[in-house]
Write an enzyme that holds these catalytic residues in place. Structure first.
Site, PDB file in Angstrom:
ATOM      1  N   LYS A 156     -12.506   7.654  -1.537  1.00 31.88           N
ATOM      2  CA  LYS A 156     -11.953   6.667  -1.509  1.00 31.88           C
ATOM      3  C   LYS A 156     -12.341   5.496  -1.823  1.00 31.88           C
ATOM      4  O   LYS A 156     -12.939   5.667  -1.969  1.00 31.88           O
ATOM      5  CB  LYS A 156     -11.800   6.195   0.417  1.00 31.88           C
ATOM      6  CG  LYS A 156     -11.221   5.206   0.653  1.00 31.88           C
ATOM      7  CD  LYS A 156     -11.540   5.352   2.637  1.00 31.88           C
ATOM      8  CE  LYS A 156     -10.740   4.396   3.372  1.00 31.88           C
ATOM      9  NZ  LYS A 156     -10.734   4.514   4.444  1.00 31.88           N
ATOM     10  N   ARG A 206     -16.038   2.647  12.227  1.00 32.22           N
ATOM     11  CA  ARG A 206     -14.970   3.449  12.690  1.00 32.22           C
ATOM     12  C   ARG A 206     -15.331   5.130  12.235  1.00 32.22           C
ATOM     13  O   ARG A 206     -15.784   6.034  13.385  1.00 32.22           O
ATOM     14  CB  ARG A 206     -13.735   3.679  13.082  1.00 32.22           C
ATOM     15  CG  ARG A 206     -12.707   4.033  13.175  1.00 32.22           C
ATOM     16  CD  ARG A 206     -11.520   4.166  13.046  1.00 32.22           C
ATOM     17  NE  ARG A 206     -11.207   4.731  11.663  1.00 32.22           N
ATOM     18  CZ  ARG A 206     -10.526   4.015  10.505  1.00 32.22           C
ATOM     19  NH1 ARG A 206      -8.811   2.924  11.419  1.00 32.22           N
ATOM     20  NH2 ARG A 206     -10.074   4.987  10.088  1.00 32.22           N
ATOM     21  N   GLU A 249      -3.304  -9.132   3.175  1.00 29.20           N
ATOM     22  CA  GLU A 249      -3.339  -9.818   4.677  1.00 29.20           C
ATOM     23  C   GLU A 249      -3.977  -9.209   5.586  1.00 29.20           C
ATOM     24  O   GLU A 249      -4.390  -9.555   6.710  1.00 29.20           O
ATOM     25  CB  GLU A 249      -1.475  -9.144   5.496  1.00 29.20           C
ATOM     26  CG  GLU A 249      -1.780  -7.714   5.462  1.00 29.20           C
ATOM     27  CD  GLU A 249      -1.596  -6.294   4.933  1.00 29.20           C
ATOM     28  OE1 GLU A 249      -2.363  -5.235   5.082  1.00 29.20           O
ATOM     29  OE2 GLU A 249      -1.683  -6.961   3.588  1.00 29.20           O
ATOM     30  N   HIS A 304      -4.304  -4.624   0.094  1.00 37.86           N
ATOM     31  CA  HIS A 304      -4.137  -5.486   1.334  1.00 37.86           C
ATOM     32  C   HIS A 304      -4.513  -7.110   1.607  1.00 37.86           C
ATOM     33  O   HIS A 304      -5.575  -7.442   1.981  1.00 37.86           O
ATOM     34  CB  HIS A 304      -4.904  -4.079   2.372  1.00 37.86           C
ATOM     35  CG  HIS A 304      -4.565  -3.050   2.760  1.00 37.86           C
ATOM     36  ND1 HIS A 304      -3.123  -3.109   3.976  1.00 37.86           N
ATOM     37  CD2 HIS A 304      -4.660  -1.762   2.174  1.00 37.86           C
ATOM     38  CE1 HIS A 304      -2.732  -1.519   3.077  1.00 37.86           C
ATOM     39  NE2 HIS A 304      -3.859  -1.139   3.156  1.00 37.86           N
ATOM     40  N   SER A 317      -8.178  -0.323   0.561  1.00 36.23           N
ATOM     41  CA  SER A 317      -8.060   0.426   1.550  1.00 36.23           C
ATOM     42  C   SER A 317      -7.479   1.740   1.183  1.00 36.23           C
ATOM     43  O   SER A 317      -6.349   2.076   2.054  1.00 36.23           O
ATOM     44  CB  SER A 317      -8.483   0.387   2.639  1.00 36.23           C
ATOM     45  OG  SER A 317      -9.180   1.313   3.135  1.00 36.23           O
ATOM     46  N   CYS A 320       0.633  -0.997  -0.653  1.00 37.17           N
ATOM     47  CA  CYS A 320       0.017  -0.088   0.181  1.00 37.17           C
ATOM     48  C   CYS A 320       0.735   1.135  -0.223  1.00 37.17           C
ATOM     49  O   CYS A 320       1.437   1.534  -0.583  1.00 37.17           O
ATOM     50  CB  CYS A 320      -0.810   0.053   1.452  1.00 37.17           C
ATOM     51  SG  CYS A 320      -2.522   1.646   0.425  1.00 37.17           S
TER      52      CYS A 320
END
Length: 305
Positions: free
Chosen positions: A163, A249, A237, A235, A192, A142
């Site tokens: 985003k 959040r 992972e 990502h 992200s 990233c």
């Protein structure tokens, strides 16, 4: 694990053409067995979460791995207990006196900040240069990928209109590469991020090769130096609930928060996320360890300390 077969067995050439890892007896007897040394530069704020995510994937190989965590000298994490950092992380200056078979550089929550304004930019440039000489193969993830592409090749990043957030279908450009061994024709990858690198810029650099793309997410994985470096814009992972936590959040904190795409069952955030990338993630990291680190590293026990 590699197949160990008698020298000159006809099947060896056939299997090698099929991208199967075969080791003849001559090479098998010359192998020096030792743990592979992997260093992780973890720049993410929730370090324990990222540690767990990466170790989970690295554990899916029968090879022995020694994992080291590197910390920066020019930046103090705010979201991780100092006791944890002292116990499990070692200073970059200390670790940079050694050689490693593999390295992972994570993303960081600074992607909208100009590179030169990042408070640890000078230090991380030095780590990038050190890795080229002292690490056999490195995964940049990233922001880490975009920063390394900028440092080595002057590839700019661009602010996205919104985003890039969700799980996006991705296609290997060259399925015969060992890194994609066992992959289907397409795979899913979490993203992200607020910025991107563009294909047109990467195409200008002969040393860079785009090896995975997404119609929705754009450039996804780039490699250089024959697998010595991988730049992963997503990502793989991520744990199943990472995007869910991030989405919930940010709800109420900003007015531009959108639901992650292709993530919840029936696109309903009240339902559980659908995990569609785990098999690709496990394969990718296992293939990296098996075919780009274990098979290729030239370091012996005397080189690495």
């Amino acid at each position: 694990m590699p197949l160990r077969l008698p020298d000159q067995l006809p099947a060896i050439d056939i299997l090698k053409r099929e991208n199967i890892f075969v080791m003849d007896e001559t090479r098998a007897h010359s192998q020096q067995i030792r743990p592979l040394r992997i260093v992780i530069l973890n720049l993410m704020p929730l370090k324990i979460t990222t540690e767990t995510d990466l170790i989970r994937l690295l554990s899916n190989t029968p090879l022995q791995l020694e994992i080291y965590f590197m910390k920066l000298r020019s930046h103090t994490p705010k979201n991780t207990p100092i006791e944890h950092m002292k116990m499990f992380y070692r200073d970059s200056k200390e670790l940079m006196q050694q050689k490693f078979d593999g390295m992972i550089v994570t993303g960081a929550p600074v992607e909208t900040v100009p590179y030169e304004n990042v408070d640890y930019w000078n230090e991380i440039n030095g780590i990038f240069d050190w890795a080229r000489k002292n690490v056999w193969s490195t995964l940049y993830l990233c922001w880490g990928a975009m920063a390394a592409l900028y440092h080595f090749y002057n590839i700019p990043k661009y602010l996205l209109p919104k985003k890039r957030f969700g799980i996006f279908r991705t296609k290997p450009c060259d399925p015969k590469l060992p890194i994609f061994r066992g992959f289907d024709d397409t795979f899913m990858m979490p993203h992200s991020r607020h910025t991107e690198v563009k294909k047109k810029d990467i195409k200008k650099v002969p040393e860079l090769h785009i090896i995975a793309e997404s119609k929705e997410a754009g450039v996804s994985i780039v490699t250089s130096r024959e697998g010595r470096e991988f730049y992963i814009l997503g990502h793989l992972e991520y744990a199943p609930n990472t995007l869910d936590k991030e989405y919930k959040r940010d709800l109420g904190k900003r007015d531009d928060v959108e639901m992650p795409e292709h993530y919840y069952e029936d696109d309903d955030p009240k339902k559980k996320p659908l995990v569609t990338w785990r098999s690709a993630a496990n394969l990718f990291y296992s293939n990296w360890i098996d075919y780009y680190v274990y098979q290729e590293t030239p370091y012996n026990i005397d080189d690495i300390h």
